[in-house]
Motif scaffolding. Structure first.
Motif, short mmCIF file in Angstrom:
data_model
loop_
_atom_site.label_atom_id
_atom_site.label_comp_id
_atom_site.label_asym_id
_atom_site.label_seq_id
_atom_site.Cartn_x
_atom_site.Cartn_y
_atom_site.Cartn_z
N GLY A 1 0.06 0.80 -3.73
CA GLY A 1 1.28 1.52 -3.37
C GLY A 1 2.00 2.18 -4.54
N ASN B 1 0.81 -1.23 0.00
CA ASN B 1 0.00 0.00 0.00
C ASN B 1 0.84 1.27 0.00
OD1 ASN B 1 -2.45 -1.37 -0.01
ND2 ASN B 1 -2.39 -1.65 2.20
N GLY B 2 2.14 1.11 0.10
CA GLY B 2 3.03 2.27 0.01
C GLY B 2 3.28 2.99 1.32
#
Ligand code: 5GP
Length: 192
Positions: A161, A129-130
């Motif tokens: 992400g 998801n970063g």
């Protein structure tokens, strides 16, 4: 990077539709030759960027980051995870939500290891998801330094992400990009 993709094909274990286990070469046992080759690949992709420092996060980013640092001849800093960091004037601190542990942690970097004139390459093992990469970028920005790019070993391209990082203006270089896990198999994004 074909060598890494082949290793994922042979030794990666798809745990469910979003999680890959690669503990025989990246997350528990480490393959030094593969780590070194990945370090060389990051150095090749970011050559000419005048990078002065690499920033990663403990623990699994460290092995590949140090190999990149060895090849690029720059120091490697790893952000430490602290449950409740006492923010002092000496530390950069930000919160990161962990994809695997499902909890928020403060991550910290001592101010003496990042300077405003640094050109920083961020490296991590996975991109989902970063959150981790954005937290590291936030720390670089707190220091007034420049994020030159983000180097990822395994990007799960079906998660948000990579899109988030690119939308924020960061250059993302991932050594293996996964399109999906289907039927327990890893499907890679076709390379151009
Ligand atoms: P993000 O912060 O991008 O949501 O998640 C990246 C972090 O979560 C990485 O630092 C990595 O530790 C962990 N992670 C995310 N996805 C996976 C995965 O599929 N397998 C493993 N082993 N770790 C993952």
């Amino acid at each position: 990077m074909e060598l890494l993709k082949n290793r994922i094909r042979t030794d990666g274990l798809v745990l469910n539709d979003s999680l890959l286990k690669v503990d025989s070469f990246l997350n528990h046992q480490l393959d030094p030759q593969l780590m070194f080759k990945m370090g060389e690949e990051f150095a090749r992709r970011f050559s000419g960027e005048a990078i002065t420092r690499i920033l990663t996060i403990e623990a699994s980013g460290i092995a590949v980051a140090i190999m990149a640092g060895l090849v690029m001849q720059v120091p490697v800093v790893f952000a430490r995870k602290k449950k409740s960091a006492v923010t002092t004037d000496d530390l950069y601190c930000t919160k990161v939500y962990s994809f695997t542990k499902k909890e928020s942690n403060d991550i910290i970097v001592d101010k003496k290891f990042l300077a405003a004139n640094d050109r920083v390459l961020i490296i991590d093992d996975f991109l989902a998801n970063g959150e981790a990469a954005l937290g590291l970028a936030n720390i670089v920005q707190q220091a007034g330094a420049a994020v030159v790019g983000i180097g990822i070993v395994i990007e799960k391209s079906f998660q948000p992400g990579a899109g988030k990082l690119k939308a924020a203006g960061f250059r993302v270089e991932s050594l293996a990009r996964i399109a999906a896990f289907s039927g327990g198999q890893v499907q890679f994004v076709p390379e151009a």
